[in-house]
Design a protein around this motif. Sequence first.
Motif, short mmCIF file in Angstrom:
data_model
loop_
_atom_site.label_atom_id
_atom_site.label_comp_id
_atom_site.label_asym_id
_atom_site.label_seq_id
_atom_site.Cartn_x
_atom_site.Cartn_y
_atom_site.Cartn_z
N GLN A 33 21.37 -29.41 3.78
CA GLN A 33 20.60 -28.53 4.73
C GLN A 33 20.52 -27.09 4.44
OE1 GLN A 33 19.28 -30.14 7.42
NE2 GLN A 33 18.47 -28.01 8.03
N LEU A 34 19.48 -26.57 4.09
CA LEU A 34 19.54 -25.26 3.67
C LEU A 34 19.71 -24.34 4.89
CD1 LEU A 34 16.46 -25.10 1.28
CD2 LEU A 34 19.08 -25.16 0.70
N ARG A 35 20.70 -23.21 4.66
CA ARG A 35 20.45 -22.10 5.75
C ARG A 35 20.27 -20.68 5.16
NH1 ARG A 35 25.60 -24.94 5.10
NH2 ARG A 35 26.24 -23.54 3.50
N ARG A 36 19.82 -20.07 6.12
CA ARG A 36 19.19 -18.97 5.54
C ARG A 36 19.73 -17.81 6.18
NH1 ARG A 36 14.25 -20.10 3.17
NH2 ARG A 36 13.60 -22.35 3.29
N GLU A 37 19.43 -16.48 5.59
CA GLU A 37 20.03 -15.15 6.40
C GLU A 37 19.22 -15.02 7.50
OE1 GLU A 37 22.27 -13.51 4.97
OE2 GLU A 37 22.56 -14.34 3.01
N ASP A 38 19.74 -14.19 8.48
CA ASP A 38 19.15 -13.99 9.60
C ASP A 38 18.42 -12.41 9.38
OD1 ASP A 38 20.48 -15.72 11.20
OD2 ASP A 38 22.22 -14.38 11.52
N GLY A 39 17.41 -12.33 10.46
CA GLY A 39 16.77 -11.28 10.16
C GLY A 39 14.97 -11.60 9.33
N ASP A 40 14.35 -10.84 9.54
CA ASP A 40 12.94 -10.78 8.96
C ASP A 40 12.89 -10.26 7.50
OD1 ASP A 40 10.25 -11.04 8.39
OD2 ASP A 40 9.57 -9.30 9.46
N ILE A 41 13.55 -11.24 6.51
CA ILE A 41 13.81 -10.95 5.28
C ILE A 41 12.67 -11.57 4.41
CG2 ILE A 41 15.42 -11.22 3.19
CD1 ILE A 41 17.54 -11.16 5.00
N ARG A 42 11.93 -10.91 3.63
CA ARG A 42 10.78 -11.41 2.74
C ARG A 42 11.25 -12.22 1.53
NH1 ARG A 42 6.78 -7.58 -0.72
NH2 ARG A 42 5.67 -9.23 -1.90
N ASP A 43 10.97 -13.58 1.81
CA ASP A 43 11.29 -14.49 0.37
C ASP A 43 10.24 -14.24 -0.60
OD1 ASP A 43 8.95 -15.89 1.07
OD2 ASP A 43 9.92 -17.53 2.51
N ASP A 44 10.63 -15.21 -1.78
CA ASP A 44 9.67 -15.03 -2.88
C ASP A 44 8.88 -16.09 -2.97
OD1 ASP A 44 11.06 -17.25 -2.94
OD2 ASP A 44 11.78 -17.19 -5.33
N ARG A 45 8.26 -16.91 -1.88
CA ARG A 45 7.31 -17.58 -2.12
C ARG A 45 6.02 -17.13 -2.18
NH1 ARG A 45 8.68 -21.83 2.86
NH2 ARG A 45 8.72 -19.62 3.78
N PRO A 46 4.96 -17.76 -2.88
CA PRO A 46 3.52 -17.38 -3.06
C PRO A 46 2.88 -17.01 -1.83
CG PRO A 46 3.73 -19.38 -4.12
CD PRO A 46 5.19 -18.94 -3.67
N LYS A 47 1.81 -16.50 -1.54
CA LYS A 47 1.24 -16.68 -0.50
C LYS A 47 0.15 -17.77 -0.44
CE LYS A 47 0.29 -11.69 -0.17
NZ LYS A 47 -0.60 -10.48 -0.31
N GLY A 48 -0.24 -18.45 0.60
CA GLY A 48 -0.64 -19.63 0.94
C GLY A 48 0.15 -20.73 0.91
N PRO A 49 -0.42 -21.91 1.46
CA PRO A 49 0.48 -23.05 1.60
C PRO A 49 1.39 -23.32 0.39
CG PRO A 49 -1.66 -23.66 2.19
CD PRO A 49 -1.87 -22.25 1.50
N SER A 50 2.74 -23.82 0.68
CA SER A 50 3.73 -23.90 -0.49
C SER A 50 3.25 -25.26 -0.90
CB SER A 50 5.10 -23.63 -0.11
OG SER A 50 5.34 -24.86 1.03
N LYS A 51 3.66 -25.66 -2.03
CA LYS A 51 3.50 -26.88 -2.65
C LYS A 51 4.47 -28.05 -1.93
CE LYS A 51 2.17 -25.39 -7.35
NZ LYS A 51 2.59 -25.30 -8.88
N SER A 52 5.63 -27.74 -1.46
CA SER A 52 6.43 -28.51 -0.83
C SER A 52 5.80 -28.95 0.46
CB SER A 52 7.60 -27.90 -0.24
OG SER A 52 7.48 -26.63 0.38
N ARG A 53 4.93 -28.02 1.24
CA ARG A 53 4.02 -28.59 2.29
C ARG A 53 3.23 -29.42 1.78
NH1 ARG A 53 5.62 -28.78 7.14
NH2 ARG A 53 3.40 -28.03 8.19
#
Length: 785
Positions: free
Chosen positions: A250-270
């Motif tokens: 179960q992934l935990r994430r940092e609090d706050g509006d932190i920009r992640d490294d995912r490309p724009k548009g739907p992710s492959k996992s979705r």
Amino acid sequence: MGRIRDDSIAEVREKARIDEIVSEHVTLRNAGGGSMKGLCPFHDEKSPSFQVTPSRGFYHCLAGETRVLTWDGVRPISELAGETHKILGKHGDWIDAPFKSYGVQRLHKIVLTRNRQTKEIFATDGHRWFVRSGAGLKNHKEVVTVDLKAGDRLLSKYPRHANPLLPVEADNNYASRGWVVQSVEATDRVEEVFCAEVEDGHAFTLEDNILTGNCFGCGEGGDVISFVMKVDALSFGEAVERLADKVGVQLRREDGDIRDDRPKGPSKSRLIEAHKEAQLYYAEQLETADALTARQFLSERGFDQSVAEHFGIGFAPREGEALFKHLRAKAFSQEELVAAGLVAVGRSAYDRFRGRLLWPIRDATGDTIGFGARRIFEDDRIEAKYLNTSETAIYKKSHVLYGLDLARRDIARSSQAVIVEGYTDVMACHLAGVTTAVATCGTAFGDDHSRVLRRFLNDHEEFRGEVIFTFDGDSAGQKAALKAFGGDQNFVSQTYVAVEPSGMDPCDLRIKEGDAAVRELVARRVPLYRFVLANVVSKYDLDRADGRVDALREAARLVSSIRDKSKVDAFSRELAGMIGIDIEEARREVRRAANRPASKPEPQRSTSAAPPAEEAKPAVRALPVPDPRDPRFALERETLKLVLQHPMAIGRTTNEIGGNDFTHPTYRAVWELVAAAGGPVKGASDPSWGSRVRESATDPTVASTVSALGVEPLRTAKQPDASYVALHVFKLLELTAMRRIADLKSKLQRTNPVEHPTEYNRMFGELAALEQHRRTLRERTVSAQ
């Protein structure tokens, strides 16, 4: 969305075993020292160079001062980095190889002795060495540095072609025994390491003729996360999410509006998650009343509910927005569904598949990435029998093989892959016990498919397997076989073809004759090259000399196109046997074909100004004008001159001559006119006989040739006598006998005496009689001289 926390990433790294993740894409085998080895998924290769060490990394290299045997002398490996040098390979040949740096790594010290000499080599813990093994130490095995033991004798390698610049001790029997390991221990040295990349044999030779394993051919390496990023083209965050799903973190994430490294548009996992939900939805719909036709389709082919569940088959409702509404309720956006290829947009969003039977197309890991849809309703406005998911970020049809998720373990275990043409054929094969069957998805089997399959076959020179194609026996199947033959050299494994005699595919065969017939189809496979060449040769009449020539020319072009030149001679031998000709003749034609420029297709003529109907009738092709100086037909020409100019001298000597004794079509036509006019016996008593022969000709070429033959001087200064006539007549008949003998020998060579004993014995008797007839004619020719 916040950045994934470092402790979650560390947990994913800890729980995701790299050997298990890599094994979803590559068949790995034990390489010793806790390492595993397989074909690299990042570049094409014929020998396995991709090494996985679950407890460490991928790369295992040599320290900078290690000295390497090169064509220019012995040099430190650090001096070779960044350049290509000629080195001594595994098979004793001098070959070019690039040298590279592989970063900073910890080193082990290996102490070796030979003939009271001692030397030290520093290498990483997973570097590969070749150790003598077996009775009399005649064999060898691969061992990594940490698994070397005192007493292990390293394999030596000497060049097949000597180099005067090198201090090679090839003639020293004691030296050729190799260096012996005395000890291996870890050190505190952590420094830059170097290695060569050798495609042929994945090994090179160090100073003192020590053979060692090379490093990996494409420079890829890293941990489990970087592997998933590279092999699935994912960002770091997507790769972590994919692995977390697999290992239950179960992934935990940092609090706050932190920009992640995912490309724009739907992710492959979705996109993958959307396909997972779509497959479940379609499978549920197969049980509805609207899917009765779909269930009947499956039932008629011997597939019941349990089979449908095993392969995940489903039904797309005829309603245009059923899936779209279902997935929107699952919180998927329209953008995600369009990017996944599940939904299209016109005036509004609508399902890509409607009223069709569906097969989920899965990647090797088992994730659904697309669908194949079969037309089952007559009123379906789309007439195409099959529709497939369009190219998307997760679905590339040239890289996907249907059924690979189910077949990959058995493919790896048996080193066999069976390639069929359709989804139902894959199902039929698996149910019949041929669990290594896969199929392409709406495209022909190509080079990219080969590369995918080879990784699971563990297809390399030391462990060859089988690739078996099944094709229909029709022209389309033959074209597919030709295309497969063109890509045959992509495989180290042996390639075969399995064709059911009546033309049935595996699905139909299972319906009509049962599971055993499908297994027997695969067991009766024949080599692919033999099948393709036989199809080419079968288009020609091999009982005719010109048919054999034409067959040889076309087949030779095919053989000469093979990139793997080591196979050309073997195929040339096989071709000679198929056509019934001498092996050297086949080899010569293959060499000529290789030197000919590729033929250009003839430009198509415009049909805009078609001629009138009466002019469009095919014209009768005129006979060729014979060249009086052509030595191939000199005997035929001289004999006809005797017949037309001296019919009295010829008399009844020509009674045995027939039209088949003349190989030039115009000379044959002249003889037929002579025979129709009563022959030379008639001409002996009729002064105007020659003129009547000419006048009876309807072809202007034949009439002109008769005139020429009637006045052209003979090739003798004397009056032709009986011996001159006999010499030409009997020699002409002997040449005919020799042609018949060649034709019969060719046919005998193509006939299996075990399968067709009666026919073979009959032809053998006929050949003996023809040989005796030829000898008689030869004796009569000699007597006439």
